[in-house]
Write an enzyme that holds these catalytic residues in place. Structure first.
Site, mmCIF file in Angstrom:
data_model
loop_
_atom_site.group_PDB
_atom_site.id
_atom_site.type_symbol
_atom_site.label_atom_id
_atom_site.label_comp_id
_atom_site.label_asym_id
_atom_site.label_seq_id
_atom_site.Cartn_x
_atom_site.Cartn_y
_atom_site.Cartn_z
ATOM 1 N N ASP A 6 0.865 -1.177 0.000
ATOM 2 C CA ASP A 6 0.000 0.000 0.000
ATOM 3 C C ASP A 6 0.903 1.227 0.000
ATOM 4 O O ASP A 6 2.112 1.120 0.224
ATOM 5 C CB ASP A 6 -0.897 0.001 1.260
ATOM 6 C CG ASP A 6 -1.791 1.238 1.343
ATOM 7 O OD1 ASP A 6 -2.399 1.590 0.314
ATOM 8 O OD2 ASP A 6 -1.870 1.873 2.402
ATOM 9 N N SER A 7 0.296 2.392 -0.215
ATOM 10 C CA SER A 7 1.065 3.627 -0.154
ATOM 11 C C SER A 7 1.449 3.980 1.284
ATOM 12 O O SER A 7 2.291 4.834 1.502
ATOM 13 C CB SER A 7 0.227 4.764 -0.728
ATOM 14 O OG SER A 7 -0.906 4.946 0.099
ATOM 15 N N TYR A 38 -0.672 8.162 -2.779
ATOM 16 C CA TYR A 38 -0.601 7.863 -4.203
ATOM 17 C C TYR A 38 -1.762 8.506 -4.958
ATOM 18 O O TYR A 38 -1.667 8.788 -6.140
ATOM 19 C CB TYR A 38 -0.701 6.340 -4.431
ATOM 20 C CG TYR A 38 0.540 5.535 -4.166
ATOM 21 C CD1 TYR A 38 1.663 6.096 -3.566
ATOM 22 C CD2 TYR A 38 0.595 4.193 -4.529
ATOM 23 C CE1 TYR A 38 2.798 5.325 -3.331
ATOM 24 C CE2 TYR A 38 1.722 3.424 -4.302
ATOM 25 C CZ TYR A 38 2.815 3.997 -3.698
ATOM 26 O OH TYR A 38 3.926 3.223 -3.471
ATOM 27 N N GLY A 39 -2.881 8.646 -4.252
ATOM 28 C CA GLY A 39 -4.129 9.042 -4.910
ATOM 29 C C GLY A 39 -4.085 10.371 -5.637
ATOM 30 O O GLY A 39 -4.902 10.633 -6.515
ATOM 31 N N CYS A 69 -4.051 -1.387 -2.068
ATOM 32 C CA CYS A 69 -4.226 0.052 -2.243
ATOM 33 C C CYS A 69 -5.136 0.227 -3.450
ATOM 34 O O CYS A 69 -4.807 -0.233 -4.547
ATOM 35 C CB CYS A 69 -2.864 0.687 -2.504
ATOM 36 S SG CYS A 69 -2.924 2.414 -2.978
ATOM 37 N N ASN A 70 -6.281 0.854 -3.237
ATOM 38 C CA ASN A 70 -7.218 1.043 -4.354
ATOM 39 C C ASN A 70 -6.618 1.936 -5.433
ATOM 40 O O ASN A 70 -6.859 1.722 -6.623
ATOM 41 C CB ASN A 70 -8.517 1.656 -3.855
ATOM 42 C CG ASN A 70 -9.391 0.675 -3.099
ATOM 43 O OD1 ASN A 70 -10.329 0.117 -3.632
ATOM 44 N ND2 ASN A 70 -9.078 0.451 -1.824
ATOM 45 N N GLU A 148 -3.285 9.061 8.073
ATOM 46 C CA GLU A 148 -1.847 8.854 8.304
ATOM 47 C C GLU A 148 -1.358 9.695 9.494
ATOM 48 O O GLU A 148 -0.404 9.340 10.162
ATOM 49 C CB GLU A 148 -1.035 9.210 7.036
ATOM 50 C CG GLU A 148 -1.307 8.291 5.849
ATOM 51 C CD GLU A 148 -0.433 7.024 5.799
ATOM 52 O OE1 GLU A 148 0.705 7.055 6.279
ATOM 53 O OE2 GLU A 148 -0.921 6.000 5.279
ATOM 54 N N CYS A 180 -11.004 2.711 -0.364
ATOM 55 C CA CYS A 180 -9.627 3.070 -0.017
ATOM 56 C C CYS A 180 -9.343 2.330 1.276
ATOM 57 O O CYS A 180 -10.179 2.331 2.192
ATOM 58 C CB CYS A 180 -9.503 4.576 0.194
ATOM 59 S SG CYS A 180 -7.907 5.067 0.912
ATOM 60 N N THR A 181 -8.199 1.671 1.334
ATOM 61 C CA THR A 181 -7.929 0.814 2.494
ATOM 62 C C THR A 181 -7.613 1.606 3.766
ATOM 63 O O THR A 181 -7.477 1.017 4.835
ATOM 64 C CB THR A 181 -6.796 -0.178 2.175
ATOM 65 O OG1 THR A 181 -5.657 0.560 1.715
ATOM 66 C CG2 THR A 181 -7.236 -1.166 1.108
ATOM 67 N N HIS A 182 -7.499 2.905 3.640
ATOM 68 C CA HIS A 182 -7.367 3.741 4.853
ATOM 69 C C HIS A 182 -8.734 3.966 5.521
ATOM 70 O O HIS A 182 -8.795 4.247 6.710
ATOM 71 C CB HIS A 182 -6.797 5.119 4.500
ATOM 72 C CG HIS A 182 -5.316 5.138 4.254
ATOM 73 N ND1 HIS A 182 -4.744 4.562 3.148
ATOM 74 C CD2 HIS A 182 -4.296 5.681 4.965
ATOM 75 C CE1 HIS A 182 -3.435 4.759 3.188
ATOM 76 N NE2 HIS A 182 -3.139 5.435 4.281
HETATM 77 N N1 DGL Z 1 -4.909 3.027 0.935
HETATM 78 C C1 DGL Z 1 -4.802 3.621 -0.376
HETATM 79 C C2 DGL Z 1 -6.034 3.248 -1.205
HETATM 80 O O1 DGL Z 1 -6.650 2.237 -0.930
HETATM 81 C C3 DGL Z 1 -4.553 5.083 -0.225
HETATM 82 C C4 DGL Z 1 -4.066 5.620 -1.435
HETATM 83 C C5 DGL Z 1 -3.275 6.868 -1.392
HETATM 84 O O2 DGL Z 1 -2.145 6.857 -0.929
HETATM 85 O O3 DGL Z 1 -3.789 7.840 -1.899
HETATM 86 O O4 DGL Z 1 -6.393 3.905 -2.159
#
Ligand code: DGL
Length: 262
Positions: A6-7, A38-39, A69-70, A148, A180-182
């Site tokens: 993931d990011s 990353y988004g 990470c989506n 985060e 989003c996994t967050h």
């Molecule tokens: N957990 C990432 C996701 O599922 C976050 C992505 C990001 O860093 O923007 O999209």
């Protein structure tokens, strides 16, 4: 080992769900904290980071990759599948299947990062599984940095969530995908703000279930991965106080984060 990336810390919600749903497998986690989020990055950059993360995991013993990470899954899954000779599971497919099965009024909301929403992958996939379904997406770029930072119960976070969720509420969705996994870390704040009748679909839990089915079906891969006393390792490209705290909180135990220059 099962490689998961993931990011940042969000993918740890996937790792935790995998521990619960399919215990007995050593996990190898990589959180690219140095480059999160990353988004908000371009597709080319997200693909480049995803390749780098995959190389890291494979060089440390992963034999299967879970894109946790989506943002990366929506942008880099096809590239990783065509470039690497290992199974690559993405966090999006299972959530789309679950959402399409769960909706009763055929109105599904998606919240995710800009990259995920821009890719339109959730809308396209759900509409192809369940034609006639209306999918309404909302990008929520401020949520990953808030998570985060560990701002999981702040007034400011609640205010921002209300703002993001309001348009979806007006659309009378009955199912909301946490794309989003967050976001599972904000689930308790999201539910009352979207309405208690709306079913939340957690992409982290769904990919863990999907992995279990995959391993049950693919016995040869399963036999190589399963271990008597599995030891997992958690790598990050940067390690800060809030991130360490969040990792411990997600797993409910002390997690040793190994910082690497990846
Ligand atoms: N957990 C990432 C996701 O599922 C976050 C992505 C990001 O860093 O923007 O999209």
């Amino acid at each position: 080992m099962i490689g998961i990336f993931d990011s940042g810390v969000g993918g740890m919600t996937v790792a935790r769900a995998i521990e619960r749903v399919c215990p007995g497998y050593p996990l190898l986690y990589f959180g690219d904290i140095a480059r999160t989020p990353y988004g908000s990055k371009s597709p080319e950059t997200i693909r480049e980071y995803s390749r780098r993360n995959t190389d890291f995991l494979l060089s440390h013993g992963a034999t299967i990759i879970v894109i946790a990470c989506n943002s990366a899954a929506s942008t880099a899954t096809d590239a990783l599948r065509s470039e690497y000779d290992v199974p690559v599971l993405d966090v999006i497919t299972p959530a789309t299947l679950k959402a399409a099965a769960a909706t009763r009024n055929n109105r599904i909301g998606i919240i995710g990062t800009r990259a995920t929403v821009r890719s339109e992958i959730y809308r396209e996939r759900i509409e192809s599984i369940h034609p006639g379904c209306t999918v309404i997406s909302q990008a929520c770029p401020l949520l990953v940095p808030l998570v985060e930072e560990g701002w999981l119960n702040r007034r400011e976070t609640k205010m921002i969530l209300r703002r993001y969720l309001h348009p979806l509420k007006l659309q009378q969705i009955d199912t909301l995908v946490l794309g989003c996994t967050h976001y599972p870390l904000l689930g308790k704040l999201i539910q009352p703000r979207i309405g208690k009748r709306v079913q939340l679909i957690d992409s982290s839990v769904e990919v863990a279930r999907y992995l279990k089915e995959y391993l049950d079906k693919n016995k040869d891969i399963n036999n190589k991965l399963k271990k008597e006393n599995p030891t997992s390792r958690f790598f990050v490209s940067d390690s800060t106080g809030p991130v360490r705290k969040l990792a411990d909180r997600i797993f409910g135990r002390n997690i040793h984060l190994e910082k690497v220059n990846a």
